[in-house]
Design a protein around this motif. Structure first.
Motif, PDB file in Angstrom:
ATOM      1  N   HIS A 335       0.704  -1.458   0.101  1.00 58.88           N
ATOM      2  CA  HIS A 335      -0.114   0.032   0.096  1.00 58.88           C
ATOM      3  C   HIS A 335       0.616   1.244  -0.024  1.00 58.88           C
ATOM      4  CE1 HIS A 335      -2.464   3.105   0.902  1.00 58.88           C
ATOM      5  NE2 HIS A 335      -4.098   2.166   0.905  1.00 58.88           N
ATOM      6  N   PRO A 336       1.163   2.565  -0.899  1.00 54.76           N
ATOM      7  CA  PRO A 336       1.355   3.231  -0.633  1.00 54.76           C
ATOM      8  C   PRO A 336       1.684   4.445   0.130  1.00 54.76           C
ATOM      9  CG  PRO A 336       0.304   3.312  -2.701  1.00 54.76           C
ATOM     10  CD  PRO A 336      -0.632   2.299  -1.932  1.00 54.76           C
ATOM     11  N   PRO A 337       2.674   4.994   0.161  1.00 57.51           N
ATOM     12  CA  PRO A 337       2.243   6.175   1.490  1.00 57.51           C
ATOM     13  C   PRO A 337       1.866   7.221   0.503  1.00 57.51           C
ATOM     14  CG  PRO A 337       4.650   6.337   0.849  1.00 57.51           C
ATOM     15  CD  PRO A 337       3.692   4.697  -0.060  1.00 57.51           C
ATOM     16  N   PHE A 338       0.680   7.700   1.142  1.00 56.25           N
ATOM     17  CA  PHE A 338       0.446   9.056   0.684  1.00 56.25           C
ATOM     18  C   PHE A 338      -0.781   8.911  -0.988  1.00 56.25           C
ATOM     19  CE2 PHE A 338       3.529  12.041   2.714  1.00 56.25           C
ATOM     20  CZ  PHE A 338       3.147  12.021   3.874  1.00 56.25           C
ATOM     21  N   HIS A 339      -1.807   8.147  -0.601  1.00 57.03           N
ATOM     22  CA  HIS A 339      -2.585   7.581  -2.156  1.00 57.03           C
ATOM     23  C   HIS A 339      -2.796   8.832  -2.135  1.00 57.03           C
ATOM     24  CE1 HIS A 339      -4.996   6.101   1.538  1.00 57.03           C
ATOM     25  NE2 HIS A 339      -6.348   6.071   0.638  1.00 57.03           N
ATOM     26  N   ARG A 340      -3.451   9.547  -0.967  1.00 56.50           N
ATOM     27  CA  ARG A 340      -4.761  10.034  -1.896  1.00 56.50           C
ATOM     28  C   ARG A 340      -4.039  11.419  -2.345  1.00 56.50           C
ATOM     29  NH1 ARG A 340      -5.275   9.382   3.564  1.00 56.50           N
ATOM     30  NH2 ARG A 340      -6.838   7.781   3.493  1.00 56.50           N
ATOM     31  N   LEU A 341      -2.595  12.049  -2.003  1.00 55.40           N
ATOM     32  CA  LEU A 341      -1.695  12.959  -2.960  1.00 55.40           C
ATOM     33  C   LEU A 341      -0.640  12.723  -4.278  1.00 55.40           C
ATOM     34  CD1 LEU A 341       0.152  14.718   0.593  1.00 55.40           C
ATOM     35  CD2 LEU A 341      -1.432  16.050  -1.186  1.00 55.40           C
ATOM     36  N   LEU A 342      -0.542  11.326  -3.954  1.00 54.96           N
ATOM     37  CA  LEU A 342       0.566  10.940  -4.798  1.00 54.96           C
ATOM     38  C   LEU A 342      -0.335  10.034  -6.108  1.00 54.96           C
ATOM     39  CD1 LEU A 342       3.823  10.512  -2.438  1.00 54.96           C
ATOM     40  CD2 LEU A 342       2.888  12.598  -4.412  1.00 54.96           C
ATOM     41  N   ARG A 343       0.395  10.721  -7.347  1.00 58.66           N
ATOM     42  CA  ARG A 343      -0.300   9.394  -8.033  1.00 58.66           C
ATOM     43  C   ARG A 343       0.263   8.326  -8.596  1.00 58.66           C
ATOM     44  NH1 ARG A 343      -0.527  13.529 -13.207  1.00 58.66           N
ATOM     45  NH2 ARG A 343      -1.669  11.979 -13.824  1.00 58.66           N
ATOM     46  N   TRP A 344       0.244   7.351  -7.157  1.00 59.22           N
ATOM     47  CA  TRP A 344       1.326   6.044  -7.816  1.00 59.22           C
ATOM     48  C   TRP A 344       0.998   5.371  -8.916  1.00 59.22           C
ATOM     49  CZ3 TRP A 344       4.872   4.732  -4.406  1.00 59.22           C
ATOM     50  CH2 TRP A 344       5.393   5.795  -3.260  1.00 59.22           C
ATOM     51  N   GLY A 345       0.872   4.670  -9.820  1.00 65.02           N
ATOM     52  CA  GLY A 345       1.331   3.854 -10.903  1.00 65.02           C
ATOM     53  C   GLY A 345       0.689   4.967 -11.826  1.00 65.02           C
ATOM     54  N   GLU A 346       1.118   6.249 -11.803  1.00 63.60           N
ATOM     55  CA  GLU A 346       0.234   7.083 -13.229  1.00 63.60           C
ATOM     56  C   GLU A 346       1.070   8.051 -14.055  1.00 63.60           C
ATOM     57  OE1 GLU A 346      -3.168   9.741 -12.736  1.00 63.60           O
ATOM     58  OE2 GLU A 346      -3.875   8.125 -10.341  1.00 63.60           O
ATOM     59  N   GLY A 347       1.266   8.353 -15.776  1.00 68.61           N
ATOM     60  CA  GLY A 347       2.177   9.210 -15.657  1.00 68.61           C
ATOM     61  C   GLY A 347       3.423   8.649 -15.808  1.00 68.61           C
ATOM     62  N   THR A 348       4.443   9.451 -15.294  1.00 68.32           N
ATOM     63  CA  THR A 348       5.506   9.371 -14.831  1.00 68.32           C
ATOM     64  C   THR A 348       6.469   9.351 -13.746  1.00 68.32           C
ATOM     65  OG1 THR A 348       6.036  11.695 -15.603  1.00 68.32           O
ATOM     66  CG2 THR A 348       6.581  10.451 -17.928  1.00 68.32           C
ATOM     67  N   PHE A 349       5.309   8.979 -13.095  1.00 75.37           N
ATOM     68  CA  PHE A 349       5.299   8.823 -11.149  1.00 75.37           C
ATOM     69  C   PHE A 349       7.017   7.899 -11.131  1.00 75.37           C
ATOM     70  CE2 PHE A 349       4.906   7.623  -7.112  1.00 75.37           C
ATOM     71  CZ  PHE A 349       4.624   9.108  -6.724  1.00 75.37           C
ATOM     72  N   PRO A 350       7.571   8.573 -10.316  1.00 73.75           N
ATOM     73  CA  PRO A 350       8.481   7.449  -9.949  1.00 73.75           C
ATOM     74  C   PRO A 350       8.681   6.559  -9.172  1.00 73.75           C
ATOM     75  CG  PRO A 350       8.408   9.783  -8.535  1.00 73.75           C
ATOM     76  CD  PRO A 350       7.459  10.010  -9.371  1.00 73.75           C
ATOM     77  N   ALA A 351       7.950   5.416  -9.263  1.00 64.64           N
ATOM     78  CA  ALA A 351       7.682   4.179  -9.121  1.00 64.64           C
ATOM     79  C   ALA A 351       7.510   3.296 -10.406  1.00 64.64           C
ATOM     80  CB  ALA A 351       6.728   4.438  -7.839  1.00 64.64           C
ATOM     81  N   LEU A 352       7.605   2.173 -10.276  1.00 59.12           N
ATOM     82  CA  LEU A 352       7.371   1.427 -11.108  1.00 59.12           C
ATOM     83  C   LEU A 352       6.506  -0.267 -10.546  1.00 59.12           C
ATOM     84  CD1 LEU A 352       9.540   0.680 -14.103  1.00 59.12           C
ATOM     85  CD2 LEU A 352       7.353   2.382 -13.446  1.00 59.12           C
ATOM     86  N   PHE A 353       5.997  -1.184 -10.634  1.00 55.44           N
ATOM     87  CA  PHE A 353       5.307  -2.093 -10.002  1.00 55.44           C
ATOM     88  C   PHE A 353       5.180  -3.200 -10.331  1.00 55.44           C
ATOM     89  CE2 PHE A 353       2.801   1.784  -8.243  1.00 55.44           C
ATOM     90  CZ  PHE A 353       2.633   1.778  -6.900  1.00 55.44           C
ATOM     91  N   LEU A 354       5.471  -4.837  -9.426  1.00 57.80           N
ATOM     92  CA  LEU A 354       6.021  -5.532 -10.338  1.00 57.80           C
ATOM     93  C   LEU A 354       4.919  -6.759  -9.634  1.00 57.80           C
ATOM     94  CD1 LEU A 354       6.867  -7.158 -13.063  1.00 57.80           C
ATOM     95  CD2 LEU A 354       8.589  -7.745 -11.445  1.00 57.80           C
ATOM     96  N   HIS A 355       4.237  -7.082 -10.159  1.00 57.40           N
ATOM     97  CA  HIS A 355       3.247  -8.192  -9.096  1.00 57.40           C
ATOM     98  C   HIS A 355       4.236 -10.116  -9.537  1.00 57.40           C
ATOM     99  CE1 HIS A 355       0.696 -11.776  -7.727  1.00 57.40           C
ATOM    100  NE2 HIS A 355       0.290 -10.985  -7.639  1.00 57.40           N
ATOM    101  N   PRO A 356       5.228 -10.066  -8.476  1.00 56.71           N
ATOM    102  CA  PRO A 356       6.095 -11.452  -7.943  1.00 56.71           C
ATOM    103  C   PRO A 356       5.141 -12.994  -8.739  1.00 56.71           C
ATOM    104  CG  PRO A 356       4.635 -10.927  -6.038  1.00 56.71           C
ATOM    105  CD  PRO A 356       4.130  -9.915  -6.593  1.00 56.71           C
ATOM    106  N   SER A 357       4.565 -12.909  -9.470  1.00 53.09           N
ATOM    107  CA  SER A 357       4.459 -14.099 -10.233  1.00 53.09           C
ATOM    108  C   SER A 357       5.172 -13.155 -11.852  1.00 53.09           C
ATOM    109  CB  SER A 357       2.773 -13.669 -10.867  1.00 53.09           C
ATOM    110  OG  SER A 357       2.070 -12.919 -10.846  1.00 53.09           O
ATOM    111  N   LYS A 358       5.382 -11.976 -11.733  1.00 53.21           N
ATOM    112  CA  LYS A 358       6.191 -12.228 -13.399  1.00 53.21           C
ATOM    113  C   LYS A 358       7.449 -11.885 -12.976  1.00 53.21           C
ATOM    114  CE  LYS A 358       1.853 -10.145 -14.690  1.00 53.21           C
ATOM    115  NZ  LYS A 358       0.729  -8.953 -15.565  1.00 53.21           N
ATOM    116  N   LEU A 359       7.689 -11.940 -12.357  1.00 52.88           N
ATOM    117  CA  LEU A 359       9.461 -11.637 -12.062  1.00 52.88           C
ATOM    118  C   LEU A 359      10.231 -12.203 -12.745  1.00 52.88           C
ATOM    119  CD1 LEU A 359      10.374 -12.944  -8.759  1.00 52.88           C
ATOM    120  CD2 LEU A 359      10.811 -10.763  -9.059  1.00 52.88           C
TER     121      LEU A 359
END
Length: 422
Positions: A335-359
Protein backbone atom coordinates in the motif's frame (compact mmCIF):
# COMPACT_ATOMS: atom_id res chain seq x y z
CA UNK A 1 19.42 16.66 11.78
CA UNK A 2 20.20 16.54 8.08
CA UNK A 3 23.27 18.32 6.80
CA UNK A 4 22.33 20.25 3.69
CA UNK A 5 24.42 22.55 1.51
CA UNK A 6 23.09 24.77 -1.25
CA UNK A 7 26.06 23.99 -3.47
CA UNK A 8 25.54 20.23 -3.34
CA UNK A 9 21.84 20.56 -4.14
CA UNK A 10 22.63 22.86 -7.04
CA UNK A 11 25.13 20.38 -8.45
CA UNK A 12 22.97 17.29 -8.07
CA UNK A 13 19.52 18.50 -8.98
CA UNK A 14 18.43 19.67 -12.41
CA UNK A 15 16.11 22.37 -11.07
CA UNK A 16 19.03 23.92 -9.23
CA UNK A 17 17.42 27.05 -7.79
CA UNK A 18 14.35 25.27 -6.51
CA UNK A 19 16.45 22.34 -5.31
CA UNK A 20 18.58 24.72 -3.28
CA UNK A 21 15.56 26.47 -1.78
CA UNK A 22 13.87 23.22 -0.84
CA UNK A 23 17.01 21.64 0.55
CA UNK A 24 17.97 24.66 2.62
CA UNK A 25 14.45 25.21 3.97
CA UNK A 26 14.34 21.71 5.47
CA UNK A 27 16.80 22.48 8.25
CA UNK A 28 16.66 26.25 8.63
CA UNK A 29 15.16 27.53 11.87
CA UNK A 30 12.30 29.34 10.18
CA UNK A 31 8.83 30.05 11.57
CA UNK A 32 6.32 27.27 11.11
CA UNK A 33 4.56 28.15 7.89
CA UNK A 34 3.20 25.95 5.15
CA UNK A 35 5.71 24.96 2.49
CA UNK A 36 3.61 22.18 0.97
CA UNK A 37 2.14 24.52 -1.72
CA UNK A 38 5.69 25.01 -3.06
CA UNK A 39 5.99 21.29 -3.69
CA UNK A 40 2.42 20.93 -5.01
CA UNK A 41 2.82 23.74 -7.54
CA UNK A 42 6.35 23.04 -8.76
CA UNK A 43 5.97 19.27 -9.10
CA UNK A 44 2.31 19.07 -10.03
CA UNK A 45 2.90 15.91 -12.10
CA UNK A 46 3.45 13.99 -8.84
CA UNK A 47 0.13 14.96 -7.28
CA UNK A 48 -3.51 14.17 -7.97
CA UNK A 49 -5.11 17.28 -9.53
CA UNK A 50 -8.22 16.96 -7.34
CA UNK A 51 -6.08 16.80 -4.18
CA UNK A 52 -4.14 19.91 -5.26
CA UNK A 53 -7.38 21.77 -5.86
CA UNK A 54 -9.00 20.72 -2.59
CA UNK A 55 -5.95 21.59 -0.48
CA UNK A 56 -6.10 25.20 -1.67
CA UNK A 57 -9.31 25.62 0.33
CA UNK A 58 -8.39 27.10 3.76
CA UNK A 59 -11.48 25.46 5.24
CA UNK A 60 -9.94 22.06 4.38
CA UNK A 61 -6.20 22.54 4.93
CA UNK A 62 -4.51 22.73 7.33
CA UNK A 63 -6.85 20.90 9.71
CA UNK A 64 -7.44 22.03 13.29
CA UNK A 65 -5.60 19.87 15.80
CA UNK A 66 -5.83 19.51 19.57
CA UNK A 67 -3.01 17.58 21.27
CA UNK A 68 -3.37 15.74 24.56
CA UNK A 69 -0.32 15.71 26.79
CA UNK A 70 1.91 12.67 27.24
CA UNK A 71 1.56 13.02 31.01
CA UNK A 72 -2.22 12.86 30.87
CA UNK A 73 -1.84 9.86 28.59
CA UNK A 74 0.26 8.21 31.37
CA UNK A 75 3.53 8.34 29.44
CA UNK A 76 6.17 10.29 31.34
CA UNK A 77 9.49 9.08 29.96
CA UNK A 78 9.22 8.71 26.20
CA UNK A 79 12.47 8.67 24.28
CA UNK A 80 13.07 9.40 20.63
CA UNK A 81 15.11 6.32 19.69
CA UNK A 82 15.13 3.58 17.10
CA UNK A 83 14.74 4.71 13.53
CA UNK A 84 11.36 2.96 13.09
CA UNK A 85 9.75 3.91 16.40
CA UNK A 86 11.09 7.46 16.61
CA UNK A 87 7.87 8.59 14.90
CA UNK A 88 6.05 7.85 18.18
CA UNK A 89 7.41 11.09 19.57
CA UNK A 90 8.87 13.04 16.62
CA UNK A 91 5.53 12.70 14.84
CA UNK A 92 3.72 14.52 17.64
CA UNK A 93 6.23 17.37 17.50
CA UNK A 94 6.03 17.63 13.71
CA UNK A 95 2.24 17.60 13.51
CA UNK A 96 1.96 20.22 16.23
CA UNK A 97 4.25 22.53 14.29
CA UNK A 98 2.25 22.60 11.06
CA UNK A 99 -1.37 22.08 12.10
CA UNK A 100 -3.75 24.80 13.23
CA UNK A 101 -3.61 24.15 16.96
CA UNK A 102 -6.73 24.75 19.04
CA UNK A 103 -7.08 24.78 22.81
CA UNK A 104 -9.85 22.24 23.24
CA UNK A 105 -11.16 19.12 21.56
CA UNK A 106 -14.56 20.56 20.70
CA UNK A 107 -12.99 23.02 18.22
CA UNK A 108 -10.68 20.47 16.60
CA UNK A 109 -10.96 18.34 13.49
CA UNK A 110 -8.62 15.79 15.11
CA UNK A 111 -7.38 15.12 18.63
CA UNK A 112 -3.85 13.71 18.70
CA UNK A 113 -3.46 11.10 21.46
CA UNK A 114 0.30 10.63 22.10
CA UNK A 115 2.08 7.53 23.36
CA UNK A 116 5.40 5.76 22.99
CA UNK A 117 4.38 2.11 22.67
CA UNK A 118 6.92 1.49 19.93
CA UNK A 119 9.77 2.80 22.04
CA UNK A 120 8.59 0.80 25.04
CA UNK A 121 8.48 -2.53 23.22
CA UNK A 122 11.78 -1.81 21.45
CA UNK A 123 13.52 -0.94 24.71
CA UNK A 124 12.04 -3.90 26.58
CA UNK A 125 12.94 -6.36 23.84
CA UNK A 126 16.52 -5.06 23.62
CA UNK A 127 16.78 -5.56 27.39
CA UNK A 128 15.14 -9.01 27.72
CA UNK A 129 15.21 -10.52 24.19
CA UNK A 130 11.69 -11.73 25.04
CA UNK A 131 9.30 -10.66 22.29
CA UNK A 132 6.19 -12.22 23.85
CA UNK A 133 6.89 -10.62 27.23
CA UNK A 134 7.59 -7.24 25.61
CA UNK A 135 4.36 -7.43 23.67
CA UNK A 136 2.39 -8.28 26.81
CA UNK A 137 3.89 -5.30 28.61
CA UNK A 138 2.75 -2.96 25.86
CA UNK A 139 -0.65 -4.65 25.76
CA UNK A 140 -1.23 -3.85 29.44
CA UNK A 141 -0.18 -0.23 28.93
CA UNK A 142 -2.43 0.05 25.88
CA UNK A 143 -5.49 -1.00 27.86
CA UNK A 144 -4.83 1.69 30.47
CA UNK A 145 -4.24 4.24 27.70
CA UNK A 146 -7.61 3.45 26.12
CA UNK A 147 -9.23 5.97 28.46
CA UNK A 148 -7.48 8.77 26.58
CA UNK A 149 -8.97 7.46 23.35
CA UNK A 150 -12.45 7.59 24.84
CA UNK A 151 -11.83 11.17 25.92
CA UNK A 152 -10.85 12.10 22.35
CA UNK A 153 -13.91 10.34 20.92
CA UNK A 154 -14.34 9.97 17.16
CA UNK A 155 -11.72 12.67 16.56
CA UNK A 156 -8.89 10.62 18.08
CA UNK A 157 -5.73 10.45 15.96
CA UNK A 158 -2.92 8.04 16.86
CA UNK A 159 0.52 7.31 15.37
CA UNK A 160 1.25 3.57 15.28
CA UNK A 161 4.79 2.45 14.45
CA UNK A 162 4.25 -1.31 14.62
CA UNK A 163 4.73 -2.93 11.22
CA UNK A 164 1.37 -4.72 11.52
CA UNK A 165 -0.22 -1.47 12.72
CA UNK A 166 -3.81 -1.94 13.98
CA UNK A 167 -3.44 -5.73 13.98
CA UNK A 168 -0.83 -5.58 16.76
CA UNK A 169 -3.53 -5.42 19.49
CA UNK A 170 -7.29 -5.97 19.12
CA UNK A 171 -8.28 -2.62 20.67
CA UNK A 172 -6.23 -0.73 18.05
CA UNK A 173 -8.98 -1.65 15.58
CA UNK A 174 -11.34 0.89 17.19
CA UNK A 175 -9.07 3.94 16.93
CA UNK A 176 -10.83 6.48 14.68
CA UNK A 177 -7.74 7.76 12.79
CA UNK A 178 -4.26 6.25 12.51
CA UNK A 179 -0.91 7.14 10.96
CA UNK A 180 0.33 3.74 9.84
CA UNK A 181 3.19 2.04 8.01
CA UNK A 182 0.62 -0.44 6.66
CA UNK A 183 -2.56 -0.14 4.62
CA UNK A 184 -5.05 -2.36 2.80
CA UNK A 185 -3.33 -5.25 1.06
CA UNK A 186 -5.91 -4.97 -1.76
CA UNK A 187 -4.80 -1.50 -2.87
CA UNK A 188 -2.66 -2.70 -5.78
CA UNK A 189 -5.31 -5.07 -7.10
CA UNK A 190 -7.88 -2.26 -7.06
CA UNK A 191 -5.75 0.55 -8.47
CA UNK A 192 -3.08 -0.89 -10.77
CA UNK A 193 -3.69 -2.47 -14.13
CA UNK A 194 -2.32 -6.01 -14.21
CA UNK A 195 -2.93 -6.79 -10.55
CA UNK A 196 -6.38 -8.39 -10.90
CA UNK A 197 -7.60 -11.58 -9.27
CA UNK A 198 -6.37 -13.67 -12.20
CA UNK A 199 -2.75 -12.71 -11.42
CA UNK A 200 -2.59 -13.24 -7.67
CA UNK A 201 -0.82 -16.60 -7.80
CA UNK A 202 2.27 -16.23 -5.60
CA UNK A 203 5.76 -17.30 -6.77
CA UNK A 204 6.63 -20.89 -6.00
CA UNK A 205 8.28 -20.52 -2.54
CA UNK A 206 5.19 -18.72 -1.18
CA UNK A 207 2.15 -20.15 0.55
CA UNK A 208 -1.06 -19.55 -1.37
CA UNK A 209 -3.25 -18.29 1.47
CA UNK A 210 -2.66 -14.72 2.61
CA UNK A 211 -1.57 -14.18 6.21
CA UNK A 212 -1.38 -11.27 8.66
CA UNK A 213 1.69 -12.74 10.33
CA UNK A 214 4.89 -10.86 9.57
CA UNK A 215 6.68 -14.02 8.48
CA UNK A 216 7.27 -13.18 4.83
CA UNK A 217 6.28 -16.73 3.86
CA UNK A 218 2.87 -15.85 2.42
CA UNK A 219 1.28 -12.85 0.70
CA UNK A 220 0.57 -10.33 3.45
CA UNK A 221 -3.02 -9.62 4.48
CA UNK A 222 -4.19 -6.33 5.99
CA UNK A 223 -7.97 -5.80 5.85
CA UNK A 224 -9.54 -2.97 3.88
CA UNK A 225 -11.35 -1.68 6.97
CA UNK A 226 -9.77 1.69 7.70
CA UNK A 227 -9.74 3.78 4.50
CA UNK A 228 -9.46 6.95 6.60
CA UNK A 229 -5.94 6.06 7.82
CA UNK A 230 -2.82 7.77 6.49
CA UNK A 231 -0.07 5.44 5.30
CA UNK A 232 3.56 6.58 5.47
CA UNK A 233 6.75 4.71 4.62
CA UNK A 234 9.59 3.57 6.85
CA UNK A 235 12.51 5.96 7.34
CA UNK A 236 15.58 5.44 5.20
CA UNK A 237 18.41 3.42 6.68
CA UNK A 238 20.58 5.81 8.71
CA UNK A 239 22.46 7.82 7.56
CA UNK A 240 20.93 7.88 4.07
CA UNK A 241 19.10 11.05 3.06
CA UNK A 242 18.38 12.85 -0.19
CA UNK A 243 20.46 15.96 0.70
CA UNK A 244 23.66 13.93 0.98
CA UNK A 245 23.12 10.89 -1.25
CA UNK A 246 20.94 11.91 -4.20
CA UNK A 247 22.61 11.76 -7.63
CA UNK A 248 21.34 12.45 -11.19
CA UNK A 249 20.96 9.85 -13.92
CA UNK A 250 24.39 10.27 -15.52
CA UNK A 251 26.86 7.42 -15.07
CA UNK A 252 24.36 4.75 -14.04
CA UNK A 253 25.73 1.68 -15.80
CA UNK A 254 23.42 -0.98 -14.35
CA UNK A 255 19.81 -1.58 -15.31
CA UNK A 256 18.64 -3.07 -12.00
CA UNK A 257 20.08 -3.80 -8.57
CA UNK A 258 19.04 -5.66 -5.42
CA UNK A 259 21.15 -6.59 -2.41
CA UNK A 260 19.41 -8.15 0.57
CA UNK A 261 18.62 -11.18 2.66
CA UNK A 262 16.04 -13.90 2.02
CA UNK A 263 13.51 -12.51 4.50
CA UNK A 264 10.46 -13.39 2.39
CA UNK A 265 9.32 -15.88 -0.18
CA UNK A 266 9.27 -13.07 -2.76
CA UNK A 267 12.94 -12.37 -2.12
CA UNK A 268 13.76 -16.07 -2.34
CA UNK A 269 12.07 -16.19 -5.74
CA UNK A 270 13.88 -13.04 -6.89
CA UNK A 271 17.28 -14.41 -5.89
CA UNK A 272 16.63 -17.83 -7.40
CA UNK A 273 15.68 -16.32 -10.75
CA UNK A 274 18.21 -13.53 -11.07
CA UNK A 275 21.31 -14.07 -8.90
CA UNK A 276 23.04 -16.12 -11.61
CA UNK A 277 21.74 -14.23 -14.61
CA UNK A 278 23.89 -13.99 -17.72
CA UNK A 279 22.85 -10.35 -18.11
CA UNK A 280 25.66 -8.14 -16.83
CA UNK A 281 23.34 -5.15 -16.33
CA UNK A 282 21.30 -6.89 -13.60
CA UNK A 283 22.87 -7.37 -10.17
CA UNK A 284 20.81 -9.43 -7.70
CA UNK A 285 22.74 -10.83 -4.75
CA UNK A 286 22.54 -11.08 -0.98
CA UNK A 287 25.37 -8.56 -0.58
CA UNK A 288 27.17 -5.89 -2.57
CA UNK A 289 30.41 -6.66 -4.45
CA UNK A 290 33.66 -6.43 -2.51
CA UNK A 291 34.71 -3.22 -4.25
CA UNK A 292 31.35 -1.40 -4.00
CA UNK A 293 29.25 -0.39 -1.01
CA UNK A 294 25.46 -0.71 -0.82
CA UNK A 295 25.20 3.03 -1.41
CA UNK A 296 27.57 2.95 -4.38
CA UNK A 297 25.52 0.19 -6.03
CA UNK A 298 22.35 2.26 -5.67
CA UNK A 299 24.17 5.09 -7.44
CA UNK A 300 25.11 2.75 -10.30
CA UNK A 301 21.57 1.53 -10.96
CA UNK A 302 18.80 3.06 -13.04
CA UNK A 303 16.20 0.94 -11.26
CA UNK A 304 16.45 -0.43 -7.74
CA UNK A 305 14.36 -3.44 -6.75
CA UNK A 306 12.21 -3.09 -3.65
CA UNK A 307 10.80 -6.56 -2.91
CA UNK A 308 8.64 -7.06 0.16
CA UNK A 309 10.34 -8.53 3.23
CA UNK A 310 8.59 -9.74 6.37
CA UNK A 311 5.88 -7.20 5.48
CA UNK A 312 5.31 -5.19 2.29
CA UNK A 313 6.63 -1.90 3.72
CA UNK A 314 10.42 -1.62 3.67
CA UNK A 315 13.06 0.99 4.36
CA UNK A 316 14.45 0.25 0.88
CA UNK A 317 11.83 2.47 -0.77
CA UNK A 318 13.21 5.63 0.80
CA UNK A 319 16.79 4.33 0.55
CA UNK A 320 16.62 4.09 -3.22
CA UNK A 321 14.70 7.33 -3.75
CA UNK A 322 17.28 9.14 -1.64
CA UNK A 323 19.97 7.87 -4.04
CA UNK A 324 18.09 8.97 -7.16
CA UNK A 325 17.24 5.41 -8.18
CA UNK A 326 13.77 4.64 -9.53
CA UNK A 327 12.15 1.98 -7.30
CA UNK A 328 10.59 -1.19 -8.69
CA UNK A 329 8.18 -2.37 -6.00
CA UNK A 330 7.80 -6.15 -6.08
CA UNK A 331 4.75 -7.13 -4.05
CA UNK A 332 1.10 -8.13 -4.27
CA UNK A 333 0.18 -6.45 -0.96
CA UNK A 334 1.97 -3.09 -0.96
CA UNK A 335 0.00 0.00 0.00
CA UNK A 336 1.74 3.21 -1.08
CA UNK A 337 2.32 6.14 1.26
CA UNK A 338 0.27 9.32 0.81
CA UNK A 339 -2.02 7.66 -1.73
CA UNK A 340 -4.52 10.54 -1.72
CA UNK A 341 -1.85 13.08 -2.60
CA UNK A 342 0.38 11.13 -4.96
CA UNK A 343 -0.30 9.65 -8.40
CA UNK A 344 1.18 6.20 -7.77
CA UNK A 345 1.15 4.08 -10.92
CA UNK A 346 0.23 6.98 -13.22
CA UNK A 347 2.18 8.75 -15.97
CA UNK A 348 5.83 9.37 -15.17
CA UNK A 349 5.47 8.93 -11.44
CA UNK A 350 8.84 7.68 -10.12
CA UNK A 351 7.93 4.11 -9.20
CA UNK A 352 7.22 0.89 -11.09
CA UNK A 353 5.24 -2.09 -9.83
CA UNK A 354 5.79 -5.77 -10.53
CA UNK A 355 3.67 -8.61 -9.22
CA UNK A 356 5.91 -11.39 -7.80
CA UNK A 357 4.37 -13.89 -10.23
CA UNK A 358 5.93 -11.90 -13.10
CA UNK A 359 9.52 -11.89 -11.86
CA UNK A 360 10.74 -13.64 -15.01
CA UNK A 361 9.66 -10.57 -17.01
CA UNK A 362 11.64 -8.14 -14.86
CA UNK A 363 14.40 -7.25 -17.31
CA UNK A 364 12.18 -7.10 -20.40
CA UNK A 365 9.76 -4.81 -18.52
CA UNK A 366 12.54 -2.39 -17.60
CA UNK A 367 14.10 -2.40 -21.08
CA UNK A 368 10.69 -1.49 -22.52
CA UNK A 369 10.62 1.78 -20.58
CA UNK A 370 11.10 4.82 -22.82
CA UNK A 371 14.31 6.82 -22.11
CA UNK A 372 12.39 10.08 -21.75
CA UNK A 373 9.98 8.49 -19.28
CA UNK A 374 12.92 7.20 -17.25
CA UNK A 375 14.56 10.65 -17.30
CA UNK A 376 11.44 12.28 -15.85
CA UNK A 377 11.02 9.52 -13.29
CA UNK A 378 14.61 9.79 -12.16
CA UNK A 379 14.42 13.56 -11.72
CA UNK A 380 11.22 13.19 -9.72
CA UNK A 381 12.86 10.86 -7.19
CA UNK A 382 14.27 13.99 -5.52
CA UNK A 383 11.01 15.77 -4.61
CA UNK A 384 9.38 12.45 -3.77
CA UNK A 385 12.19 11.63 -1.32
CA UNK A 386 11.73 15.06 0.26
CA UNK A 387 8.02 14.48 0.80
CA UNK A 388 8.39 10.97 2.21
CA UNK A 389 11.40 11.54 4.49
CA UNK A 390 10.21 11.80 8.13
CA UNK A 391 12.54 14.64 9.09
CA UNK A 392 11.15 17.21 6.65
CA UNK A 393 8.41 19.75 7.13
CA UNK A 394 6.84 18.43 3.92
CA UNK A 395 6.41 14.99 5.49
CA UNK A 396 4.37 16.27 8.42
CA UNK A 397 2.37 18.61 6.21
CA UNK A 398 1.73 15.63 3.96
CA UNK A 399 0.22 13.71 6.87
CA UNK A 400 -2.02 16.65 7.76
CA UNK A 401 -3.04 17.05 4.12
CA UNK A 402 -3.96 13.38 3.87
CA UNK A 403 -6.12 13.53 7.00
CA UNK A 404 -7.76 16.73 5.76
CA UNK A 405 -8.63 15.06 2.45
CA UNK A 406 -9.93 11.93 4.19
CA UNK A 407 -12.20 14.03 6.43
CA UNK A 408 -13.45 16.17 3.54
CA UNK A 409 -14.23 13.06 1.48
CA UNK A 410 -16.07 11.39 4.37
CA UNK A 411 -13.86 8.29 4.64
CA UNK A 412 -14.92 6.06 7.54
CA UNK A 413 -14.09 2.70 9.13
CA UNK A 414 -15.76 -0.46 7.93
CA UNK A 415 -16.75 -3.08 10.47
CA UNK A 416 -17.03 -6.38 8.60
CA UNK A 417 -14.18 -8.90 8.15
CA UNK A 418 -11.67 -6.72 9.95
CA UNK A 419 -9.65 -9.32 11.81
CA UNK A 420 -6.21 -10.68 11.17
CA UNK A 421 -5.59 -13.91 9.26
CA UNK A 422 -3.25 -16.53 10.66
Amino acid sequence: MLRCFIGSCTAWYTHSLLGSILCFSLIANVPAESKLPLLLDRFEELFHPLARQQLKDPDIFPPKLHVLSLTSARFEHCRTEGYIHQLDTSGVEGLQEYARLVGNASEADFVLVPHCFGNIVSHEFSRTKDWIGSRKLVGRRAKAWAGQLRQAGDKALVILTFLTSRLMFPHFADIPHVVSFTGSSDWMARHLQGFGDDELAPPWPCQKARSSGASGQAPFYYPDCWPQDVVVTLPATPPFDFATHWRPSEGRDLLAVFMGQRTSCTRVALLRLWNKTRHADVYVQESSPANFSYSAMLHRAKYCLVPEGHVPVTYRLLDVLSHGCVPVIISSSFHPPFHRLLRWGEGTFPALFLHPSKLRKLRSMLLAEEPEVYRKQQESTFPLAILLHPVTNFFFEGILAEFALAKFRGERSRTQNCGARN
